[in-house]
Every structure is written in structure tokens, then in C-alpha cells.
Design an enzyme around this catalytic site. Structure first.
Site, PDB file in Angstrom:
ATOM      1  N   ASP A   1     -43.432 -17.040  27.434  1.00  0.00           N
ATOM      2  CA  ASP A   1     -44.233 -15.916  26.949  1.00  0.00           C
ATOM      3  C   ASP A   1     -45.010 -15.353  28.135  1.00  0.00           C
ATOM      4  O   ASP A   1     -45.203 -16.035  29.148  1.00  0.00           O
ATOM      5  CB  ASP A   1     -45.210 -16.362  25.844  1.00  0.00           C
ATOM      6  CG  ASP A   1     -45.569 -15.226  24.892  1.00  0.00           C
ATOM      7  OD1 ASP A   1     -45.172 -15.277  23.709  1.00  0.00           O
ATOM      8  OD2 ASP A   1     -46.263 -14.276  25.348  1.00  0.00           O
TER       9      ASP A   1
ATOM     10  N   GLU B   1     -37.440 -21.066  24.023  1.00  0.00           N
ATOM     11  CA  GLU B   1     -38.002 -20.252  22.939  1.00  0.00           C
ATOM     12  C   GLU B   1     -38.595 -19.003  23.588  1.00  0.00           C
ATOM     13  O   GLU B   1     -39.548 -19.092  24.373  1.00  0.00           O
ATOM     14  CB  GLU B   1     -39.091 -21.009  22.159  1.00  0.00           C
ATOM     15  CG  GLU B   1     -39.576 -20.182  20.973  1.00  0.00           C
ATOM     16  CD  GLU B   1     -40.833 -20.694  20.274  1.00  0.00           C
ATOM     17  OE1 GLU B   1     -41.247 -20.046  19.292  1.00  0.00           O
ATOM     18  OE2 GLU B   1     -41.408 -21.713  20.713  1.00  0.00           O
TER      19      GLU B   1
ATOM     20  N   ASP C   1     -41.300  -8.819  18.381  1.00  0.00           N
ATOM     21  CA  ASP C   1     -41.638  -7.461  17.973  1.00  0.00           C
ATOM     22  C   ASP C   1     -40.329  -6.698  17.757  1.00  0.00           C
ATOM     23  O   ASP C   1     -39.486  -6.673  18.658  1.00  0.00           O
ATOM     24  CB  ASP C   1     -42.463  -6.808  19.105  1.00  0.00           C
ATOM     25  CG  ASP C   1     -42.981  -5.433  18.723  1.00  0.00           C
ATOM     26  OD1 ASP C   1     -42.343  -4.763  17.888  1.00  0.00           O
ATOM     27  OD2 ASP C   1     -44.015  -5.018  19.279  1.00  0.00           O
TER      28      ASP C   1
ATOM     29  N   ASP D   1     -39.015 -11.758  10.288  1.00  0.00           N
ATOM     30  CA  ASP D   1     -39.334 -11.173   8.973  1.00  0.00           C
ATOM     31  C   ASP D   1     -38.813  -9.735   8.916  1.00  0.00           C
ATOM     32  O   ASP D   1     -38.860  -9.121   7.863  1.00  0.00           O
ATOM     33  CB  ASP D   1     -40.851 -11.114   8.789  1.00  0.00           C
ATOM     34  CG  ASP D   1     -41.430 -10.126   9.776  1.00  0.00           C
ATOM     35  OD1 ASP D   1     -41.268 -10.361  10.998  1.00  0.00           O
ATOM     36  OD2 ASP D   1     -41.978  -9.093   9.358  1.00  0.00           O
TER      37      ASP D   1
ATOM     38  N   LYS E   1     -39.416   1.985  16.978  1.00  0.00           N
ATOM     39  CA  LYS E   1     -39.141   3.344  17.477  1.00  0.00           C
ATOM     40  C   LYS E   1     -37.887   3.340  18.352  1.00  0.00           C
ATOM     41  O   LYS E   1     -37.715   2.462  19.202  1.00  0.00           O
ATOM     42  CB  LYS E   1     -40.333   3.848  18.293  1.00  0.00           C
ATOM     43  CG  LYS E   1     -41.531   4.150  17.425  1.00  0.00           C
ATOM     44  CD  LYS E   1     -42.590   4.895  18.214  1.00  0.00           C
ATOM     45  CE  LYS E   1     -43.772   5.156  17.284  1.00  0.00           C
ATOM     46  NZ  LYS E   1     -45.043   5.093  17.947  1.00  0.00           N
TER      47      LYS E   1
HETATM   48  C1  LIG Z   1     -44.929 -11.243  17.527  1.00  0.00           C
HETATM   49  S1  LIG Z   1     -45.317 -12.432  18.715  1.00  0.00           S
HETATM   50  C2  LIG Z   1     -44.512 -13.894  18.088  1.00  0.00           C
HETATM   51  C3  LIG Z   1     -45.076 -15.136  18.687  1.00  0.00           C
HETATM   52  C4  LIG Z   1     -44.470 -16.448  18.155  1.00  0.00           C
HETATM   53  N1  LIG Z   1     -43.064 -16.551  18.421  1.00  0.00           N
HETATM   54  C5  LIG Z   1     -44.721 -16.573  16.692  1.00  0.00           C
HETATM   55  O1  LIG Z   1     -43.760 -16.498  15.914  1.00  0.00           O
HETATM   56  O2  LIG Z   1     -45.878 -16.784  16.288  1.00  0.00           O
HETATM   57  C6  LIG Z   1     -44.269 -11.967  20.046  1.00  0.00           C
HETATM   58  C7  LIG Z   1     -44.560 -12.709  21.350  1.00  0.00           C
HETATM   59  O3  LIG Z   1     -43.605 -12.310  22.324  1.00  0.00           O
HETATM   60  C8  LIG Z   1     -44.257 -12.125  23.565  1.00  0.00           C
HETATM   61  N2  LIG Z   1     -43.456 -11.156  24.324  1.00  0.00           N
HETATM   62  C9  LIG Z   1     -43.066  -9.931  23.899  1.00  0.00           C
HETATM   63  N3  LIG Z   1     -42.323  -9.328  24.837  1.00  0.00           N
HETATM   64  C10 LIG Z   1     -42.260 -10.183  25.895  1.00  0.00           C
HETATM   65  C11 LIG Z   1     -41.637 -10.128  27.172  1.00  0.00           C
HETATM   66  N4  LIG Z   1     -40.921  -9.070  27.538  1.00  0.00           N
HETATM   67  N5  LIG Z   1     -41.764 -11.184  27.996  1.00  0.00           N
HETATM   68  C12 LIG Z   1     -42.500 -12.262  27.619  1.00  0.00           C
HETATM   69  N6  LIG Z   1     -43.109 -12.383  26.413  1.00  0.00           N
HETATM   70  C13 LIG Z   1     -42.993 -11.353  25.568  1.00  0.00           C
HETATM   71  C14 LIG Z   1     -45.648 -11.640  23.219  1.00  0.00           C
HETATM   72  O4  LIG Z   1     -46.571 -11.917  24.253  1.00  0.00           O
HETATM   73  C15 LIG Z   1     -45.935 -12.398  21.928  1.00  0.00           C
HETATM   74  O5  LIG Z   1     -46.609 -13.631  22.168  1.00  0.00           O
END
Ligand SMILES: C[S@@+](CC[C@H](N)C(=O)[O-])C[C@H]1O[C@@H](n2cnc3c(N)ncnc32)[C@H](O)[C@@H]1O
Length: 215
Positions: free
Chosen positions: A64, A39, A113, A149, A117
């Protein structure tokens, strides 16, 4: 988390020198030969823990970079005594150092995310650069699941799948108003709950990557 038996936090130096667990996750960490499901951007790890409870014959690895979020999932997994879920704290960009060819059997990307942009496009987890990275360790039979979403990321990823000749297996633009019931989509992450409160439709894609020699 340094004391936790289910959390791995290699440094970049350690990874570049040749990570001891690369190619050995099944034998050394999970101590079985069951499939490995990643995941990516697992946050608090709800999906990894939820799926591990549902599928005891698969291994789940939440990835993560943020430790405080990961602590919640890893604590829950320990409290539940789940031996088929672990957590890897690293950047997704470094996963090629963590896994060997065909070591991973499935990838879930939960509410990443969308990086709206244009100049941030290369940070989208379904950008061709990331998909090429994943192709180096994802088994050719392995699917990638994207739950988001973001209508933007859903459409962007559909475009990448078509444009790069990957193989679309399933697409749904509103999973909770869909005709088809997909049981694995029931688990709700922290971010999903936030988006559902805003009445955002939740979308889903499942696809396979084209053969490695076509990248
Ligand atoms: C918007 S959150 C979603 C978290 C979880 N999947 C949820 O649905 O609640 C995005 C997660 O991706 C992690 N993340 C983003 N870019 C990352 C990267 N390049 N390497 C590791 N983690 C990353 C962030 O730290 C964050 O916890």
C-alpha cells in the site's frame, strides 16, 4: 515504521537504481523458499495478517502507499511474532521494480477503489495495463483474486478477463449467499466490514493470466 523489521519503504530512486530485494524476497526477507502472496492495496493489512496466521508455509506481503494504515497491520504482525508476513510501502505501479520474473505466486486485490469515472479507468487495478505489469512477475500458475463490493468493478473485470482471453477460475456475485463455501474468503477487511454494514453483496473473482507471450 522506519524502525520496524517487517516494513520496507524504498524510494522510487532506490527502485530505479536496482532494488536490492528484487529477486531476493524469499532468501533475504522471509528466509525460506515458500510461495509469495501479494495483497495489493492492503490498507490495514487484515488479509495479509489473517492469511499468514492461516498459512504458515506461505509468505505474505501487503502493499500500500498509505503508511498510517499499514502501521496497523505491521504492528499486529510484530505483536503476533509472525515471520511470514511483511509490508511494502510503494505504489502498485512500481512493483515491476520490486520483483523479478516469476517471483510472485499469487495476488489478492481486496476492495480496491473501482474508479467509476471513465477517464480514471487506467487506475483500476484490473485494467489491462495493470494486468500486463503483473504478468511480468506473477508465476504462470499464479491466480489473481479480486474481492470487491463494487458490482461495477466485478462486471468490468469479468469483461476484461473474457475480452483479453485470460482464464476465469471462479466467479461469485454474493459470497455470503453462495452455495459453495470458500474458506479463504472469510477474512474481513476494514472496508469489507463497512460495506457489509450497508448490506452490500460482496463479490469474488479468481483468474489466471494468459501466457506471457500472448500479451
Ligand atoms: C479502498 S482501500 C481498501 C483497503 C483494504 N484492502 C481494505 O479492504 O480495507 C484501497 C487501498 O488501496 C491503496 N491504493 C490505491 N491505489 C494504490 C496504488 N496505486 N498504489 C498503492 N496503494 C494504492 C490505498 O492507499 C488504500 O489503502
Amino acid at each position: 515504521m522506519a524502525q520496524y523489521s517487517n516494513v520496507y519503504q524504498p524510494s522510487l530512486e532506490e527502485l530505479k537504481l536496482g532494488y536490492a530485494l528484487q529477486g531476493k524476497w524469499k532468501s533475504k526477507v522471509f528466509k525460506n523458499s515458500n510461495p509469495i502472496v501479494l495483497e495489493l492495496g492492503c490498507g490495514k493489512g487484515e488479509y495479509s495478517v489473517g492469511m499468514a496466521q492461516k498459512y504458515p508455509d506461505k509468505n505474505f506481503l501487503g502493499i500500500d502507499i498509505k503508511g498510517a494504515r499499514m502501521w496497523q497491520g505491521s504492528t499486529k504482525a510484530l505483536n503476533l511474532d509472525l515471520s511470514n508476513v511483511a509490508f511494502l510501502r510503494t505504489r502498485i505501479e512500481f512493483l515491476e521494480y520490486c520483483f523479478t520474473i516469476n517471483e510472485v505466486d499469487e495476488i489478492w486485490i481486496t476492495f480496491p477503489d473501482p474508479h467509476l469515472k471513465k477517464k480514471r479507468a487506467k487506475n483500476r487495478l484490473t485494467h489491462p495495463i495493470f494486468l500486463q505489469r503483473f504478468s511480468r512477475f506473477l508465476n504462470k500458475e499464479g491466480s489473481i483474486h479480486l474481492k470487491t463490493d463494487s458490482q461495477f468493478l466485478h462486471g468490468y473485470t469479468l469483461g476484461i478477463i473474457e475480452g483479453c482471453q485470460h482464464i476465469l477460475e471462479d466467479a461469485e456475485h454474493d459470497i455470503y449467499n453462495a452455495q459453495l463455501y470458500r474458506p479463504n474468503l472469510e477474512i474481513k477487511t476494514h472496508y469489507e466490514k463497512l460495506f457489509l454494514k450497508q448490506s452490500s453483496p460482496i463479490t469474488y473473482l479468481r483468474f489466471k493470466l494468459k501466457p506471457k507471450n500472448q500479451f
